[in-house]
Scaffold this motif. Structure first.
Motif, short mmCIF file in Angstrom:
data_model
loop_
_atom_site.label_atom_id
_atom_site.label_comp_id
_atom_site.label_asym_id
_atom_site.label_seq_id
_atom_site.Cartn_x
_atom_site.Cartn_y
_atom_site.Cartn_z
N ASN A 1 0.77 -1.33 0.13
CA ASN A 1 0.14 -0.01 -0.08
C ASN A 1 0.76 1.18 0.03
OD1 ASN A 1 -2.23 1.80 0.09
ND2 ASN A 1 -2.31 1.63 2.49
N ALA A 2 1.56 1.53 -1.23
CA ALA A 2 2.50 2.60 -1.18
C ALA A 2 2.57 3.04 -2.80
CB ALA A 2 3.81 2.24 -0.51
N GLN A 3 3.07 4.17 -2.90
CA GLN A 3 2.91 4.61 -4.22
C GLN A 3 4.40 5.40 -4.54
OE1 GLN A 3 0.64 8.06 -5.44
NE2 GLN A 3 -0.27 6.53 -7.18
N VAL A 4 4.92 6.23 -3.46
CA VAL A 4 6.18 6.73 -3.62
C VAL A 4 7.18 6.21 -2.43
CG1 VAL A 4 7.42 8.79 -3.58
CG2 VAL A 4 5.03 8.81 -4.74
N LEU A 5 8.43 6.24 -3.05
CA LEU A 5 9.53 5.64 -1.87
C LEU A 5 10.38 7.12 -1.98
CD1 LEU A 5 11.56 3.76 -0.29
CD2 LEU A 5 12.37 2.81 -2.59
N THR A 6 10.64 7.48 -0.70
CA THR A 6 11.79 8.75 -0.78
C THR A 6 12.82 8.44 0.34
OG1 THR A 6 10.51 9.59 0.99
CG2 THR A 6 9.64 10.19 -1.12
N SER A 7 13.95 9.27 0.11
CA SER A 7 15.12 9.09 1.11
C SER A 7 15.12 10.52 1.32
CB SER A 7 16.37 8.61 0.30
OG SER A 7 16.67 9.35 -0.59
N SER A 8 15.70 10.56 2.54
CA SER A 8 16.01 12.03 3.20
C SER A 8 17.23 12.18 4.03
CB SER A 8 14.89 12.52 3.96
OG SER A 8 14.96 13.91 4.79
N LYS A 9 17.92 13.14 4.02
CA LYS A 9 18.96 13.33 4.95
C LYS A 9 18.82 13.67 6.39
CE LYS A 9 22.11 15.37 1.35
NZ LYS A 9 22.75 16.62 1.03
N THR A 10 17.67 14.10 6.39
CA THR A 10 17.08 14.27 7.90
C THR A 10 15.99 13.21 8.47
OG1 THR A 10 15.51 15.87 7.23
CG2 THR A 10 17.66 16.73 7.96
N GLN A 11 15.26 12.70 7.41
CA GLN A 11 13.99 11.96 7.85
C GLN A 11 13.97 10.42 7.33
OE1 GLN A 11 11.22 12.88 9.78
NE2 GLN A 11 12.51 15.00 9.96
N GLY A 12 15.13 10.03 6.63
CA GLY A 12 15.43 8.60 6.56
C GLY A 12 14.54 8.10 5.35
N LEU A 13 14.20 6.83 5.18
CA LEU A 13 13.69 6.25 4.18
C LEU A 13 12.10 6.10 4.65
CD1 LEU A 13 15.63 3.10 3.35
CD2 LEU A 13 15.70 5.42 2.19
N SER A 14 11.08 6.44 3.56
CA SER A 14 9.60 6.39 3.93
C SER A 14 9.01 5.99 2.62
CB SER A 14 9.20 7.95 3.99
OG SER A 14 9.73 8.33 5.03
N LEU A 15 7.89 5.19 2.85
CA LEU A 15 6.84 4.71 2.06
C LEU A 15 5.67 5.68 2.04
CD1 LEU A 15 7.77 1.04 1.72
CD2 LEU A 15 7.96 2.50 0.09
N TRP A 16 5.05 6.17 1.02
CA TRP A 16 3.98 6.87 1.20
C TRP A 16 2.73 6.51 0.12
CZ3 TRP A 16 4.87 11.18 4.27
CH2 TRP A 16 6.33 11.37 4.47
N ASN A 17 1.56 6.71 0.54
CA ASN A 17 0.57 6.04 -0.25
C ASN A 17 0.02 7.14 -1.17
OD1 ASN A 17 -1.14 7.73 1.34
ND2 ASN A 17 -1.98 6.36 2.67
N SER A 18 -1.18 7.04 -2.05
CA SER A 18 -1.50 7.85 -2.70
C SER A 18 -1.90 9.32 -2.27
CB SER A 18 -2.59 7.40 -3.64
OG SER A 18 -3.68 6.86 -2.92
N ASN A 19 -2.44 9.23 -0.89
CA ASN A 19 -2.69 10.63 -0.13
C ASN A 19 -1.67 11.08 0.39
OD1 ASN A 19 -5.52 10.14 -1.00
ND2 ASN A 19 -5.71 8.27 0.66
N ALA A 20 -0.30 10.71 0.07
CA ALA A 20 0.77 11.37 0.59
C ALA A 20 0.75 11.22 2.24
CB ALA A 20 0.93 12.97 0.40
N GLN A 21 0.29 9.89 2.54
CA GLN A 21 0.44 9.58 4.02
C GLN A 21 1.49 8.50 4.10
OE1 GLN A 21 -3.71 8.21 4.46
NE2 GLN A 21 -4.20 10.00 5.50
N ARG A 22 2.32 8.81 5.34
CA ARG A 22 3.58 7.71 5.48
C ARG A 22 2.91 6.48 5.77
NH1 ARG A 22 7.68 10.31 8.91
NH2 ARG A 22 9.14 11.03 7.14
N VAL A 23 3.46 5.28 5.19
CA VAL A 23 2.72 4.03 5.48
C VAL A 23 4.27 3.24 6.24
CG1 VAL A 23 0.94 4.20 3.93
CG2 VAL A 23 3.09 3.22 3.10
N GLN A 24 5.34 3.68 5.98
CA GLN A 24 6.54 2.78 6.46
C GLN A 24 7.55 3.84 6.61
OE1 GLN A 24 6.90 -0.33 7.50
NE2 GLN A 24 4.88 -0.93 6.90
N HIS A 25 8.46 3.63 7.62
CA HIS A 25 9.46 4.53 7.88
C HIS A 25 10.69 3.95 8.49
CE1 HIS A 25 11.48 8.10 10.42
NE2 HIS A 25 11.58 8.31 9.34
N ILE A 26 11.85 4.23 8.18
CA ILE A 26 13.16 3.98 8.54
C ILE A 26 13.91 5.14 8.84
CG2 ILE A 26 15.42 2.78 8.32
CD1 ILE A 26 13.88 1.01 6.61
#
Length: 655
Positions: free
Chosen positions: A73-98
């Protein structure tokens, strides 16, 4: 061995002006239907496409990718220098986070596993994360060993057999390839494969799994394609270059693939360059100019056959719909691959050195059998069944070698090995002690060949021993080897010729039949018991199954039937056919890496040998020995690999 011509940097940069490339590569990899500068400028005169849709997130991202995996249940995978790795659904809600600090990312899905690679900026080390789609849990991260260079980008490569590799793009042209997970395994186990010389100012990469190509940008120069297969030569091809040598007007950064298409982002000009991939050619399509973007570096594509959605990253994640028709690619089938069981010590000489093996069977104690391997830069190596080098006879540039037992040498009976010596166009003879396996140099016998090359031996029903060398001009000569009071001598018995360069050959002594390989054409056979009846008949021709060059040949003497094993060097595989008419095809296979024993895969095989003798242990059904043209994991001089015949027979259903 066929060596491929490598484009120099200067030659590649001027390819559009001078046509500086090899004929072999022109046929295989070309920039077709070039889009001239006038056409590029005309396309850019069209109204720019406005980028108005924003995927709003509560964080600042370093990298972002579309992610489309069933059950996730994710649409976008992102990386961040301050917020780690995240998986986001189509509503821009974070569903997984490292949590953590991470740079550029890439991912692949294997079965029910999502595998992500990035660089941990706090530890300055590449790291692999694995998410289980069934349980919704993350496995413990696996770190690669600390590198001596800064990693600018990393990209993953998934082969049809589900082996996963990683490319690290470092600063100042440093590059590496790693094996992350072997096919059929669910264990992340990084192993260094090879070093790579990459463009010095590169920071973005992407891998086309279907066509086995690694794409890399080079700042202010263009886009390059490399062979992604770890066993391939390090060769690069220009996809597109900066003006005036190509159609790129600014500085290419981010790269993305979809179906049969490649996209490249020109961050300085806000232009999206597009290319259609057809086989191993790149066809330039009209570029697209974009509005409302600020030096976008990273891009990702998804969509249907006719409609694409571009995700790009500048200071935000922005989205754009594009009318762009592409062709979906069919699934790529995995061929049969069998891992090697043993690899030998490296041959002493560097470069293209190892060439042809022969197996000596110790009749008194088969476990003490030996493998002889030529070093065509220096001599003959002798190995035990564990691959340990026991002897090295530095006698000259030996090319091919073969063995026959029970040769009467004066008052002794020895086993006889003969190799072609290219220093003197001679036959180099060796005795093998029948109990100890000790190899002794007996000296050379002359031939009248001008460029001696391949070789095999023959022992007829009367116990006479013959040597059959060939010349690069296609000539084969059969010599009778005799031991007299005055010493060893040769006597010509017959000669015949094929129309082009041969090398490998093997004789079935039981049936007085020779098989010869004409490298670019076919395997031929004829009887040897009647010199007046030499009639070459085809066994198998170069085509769908056997790819030029045809190299080593060997015969497995089975209880039910005999098999001819052929080195198909053009596709790094081995073809097995019946060693009797009508020469039915039984199958083909490659030799893959074994991560557990840190043995690399095999490619560019020249010579090979096989025996059906019970040598004990895993060799109870015999063994196949092949030359490995490229040593990886780690890189080094060439060597030989052993494979238990029992595994081959089971995989191909042989009797």
């Amino acid at each position: 061995m066929t060596m491929l011509f490598k484009l120099s940097t200067f030659c590649a940069a001027l390819v559009a002006l001078s046509g500086c490339t090899s004929s072999a590569h022109t046929q295989k990899n070309t920039i077709s239907s070039p889009l001239h500068l006038e056409q590029t400028l005309s396309a850019l005169d069209q109204p720019a496409l406005p980028v108005e849709q924003i995927f709003k997130l509560p964080i600042t991202v370093e990298d972002a990718h579309w992610i489309e995996i069933d059950g996730l249940n994710a649409q976008v995978l992102t990386s961040s220098k301050t917020q780690g790795l995240s998986l986001w659904n189509s509503n821009a809600q974070r569903v997984q986070h490292i949590p953590g600090s991470f740079s550029k990312i890439d991912y692949r899905s294997i079965g029910q596993q999502l595998i992500i690679q990035t660089t941990d900026l706090l530890q300055q080390r590449p790291v692999i994360f694995r998410f289980d789609l069934n349980t919704g849990t993350w496995a413990k991260p696996v770190y690669l060993a600390a590198r001596s260079f800064k990693t600018e980008d990393n990209c993953l490569y998934l082969t049809p057999d589900q082996s996963l590799y990683s490319f690290l793009v470092g600063e100042e042209g440093i590059g590496e390839q790693w094996m992350i997970q072997s096919g059929g395994s669910n264990q992340i186990s990084p192993h260094f494969i090879r070093s790579m010389s990459l463009p010095p100012n590169s920071g973005f990469c992407v891998v086309d799994d279907h066509h086995d190509k690694l794409y890399i940008n080079e700042e202010d120069v263009g886009i390059w394609a490399y062979e992604a297969d770890p066993e391939a030569d390090l060769i690069r091809y220009p996809v597109d270059l900066n003006h005036p040598y190509g159609s790129i007007l600014g500085n290419v950064s981010g790269l993305s693939l979809i179906d049969n298409a490649l996209a490249a982002m020109d961050e300085s000009k806000a232009v999206l360059y597009r290319y259609r991939i057809e086989g191993t050619s790149w066809h330039k399509l009209p570029p697209l100019s974009l509005q409302n973007v600020d030096e976008p570096e990273r891009i990702s594509l998804k969509g249907t056959q006719d409609q694409k959605q571009l995700l790009l990253v500048d200071d935000q994640i922005k989205l754009l719909n594009i009318n762009w028709t592409t062709q979906a690619l069919p699934p790529k089938k995995a061929g049969l691959a069998i891992p090697a069981d043993v690899e030998t010590d490296l041959v002493p000489s560097r470069g293209d050195a190892a060439d042809d093996p022969a197996i000596w069977v110790n009749q008194a104690n088969p476990r003490l059998s030996r493998v002889l391997g030529t070093d065509k830069q220096g001599g003959l190596a002798v190995y035990d069944l564990n691959g340990k080098q026991l002897q090295y006879l530095k006698v000259g540039r030996l090319n091919n070698v073969d063995i026959r037992p029970n040769f009467k040498l004066g008052q002794q009976t020895v086993d006889l090995a003969i190799a072609t010596n290219r220093d003197q166009n001679s036959l180099h003879l060796f005795s093998i002690h029948q109990k100890t396996g000790q190899v002794k140099d007996l000296g050379e016998l002359p031939t009248d060949l001008n460029n001696i090359y391949g070789f095999c031996m023959y022992q007829n029903r009367q116990g006479e021993t013959f040597a059959i060398p060939n010349d690069k001009n296609g000539t084969f000569v059969q010599y009778k080897i005799q031991s007299k009071a005055s010493g060893l001598s040769v006597e010509e018995v017959l000669r015949f010729k094929v129309s082009s360069q041969p090398e490998g050959c093997v004789v079935d002594d039981e049936h007085d039949r020779i098989y010869v390989g004409e490298e670019a054409k076919a395997v031929w056979t004829t009887r040897l018991d009647d010199p007046k009846q030499i009639q070459l008949q085809p066994v198998i021709t170069v085509g769908e199954q056997v790819k030029a060059d045809i190299e080593g040949l060997a015969i497995y003497k089975g209880q039910v039937r005999d098999y001819l094993v052929i080195s198909s060097q053009g596709d790094d595989s081995y073809v097995v056919v019946d060693a009797a008419a009508p020469y039915q095809l039984r199958g083909k296979f490659k030799i893959s890496a074994d991560l557990n024993h840190e043995i690399d895969a095999v490619s560019e095989t020249d010579g090979l040998e096989v025996t059906s003798a019970n040598l004990g242990g895993i060799w109870k059904k015999g063994m196949l020995v092949v030359q490995d043209g490229r040593k990886r994991m780690p890189e080094g001089n060439q060597n030989y690999k052993y494979v238990a015949w029992e595994k081959i027979a089971q995989a191909l259903g042989l009797e």
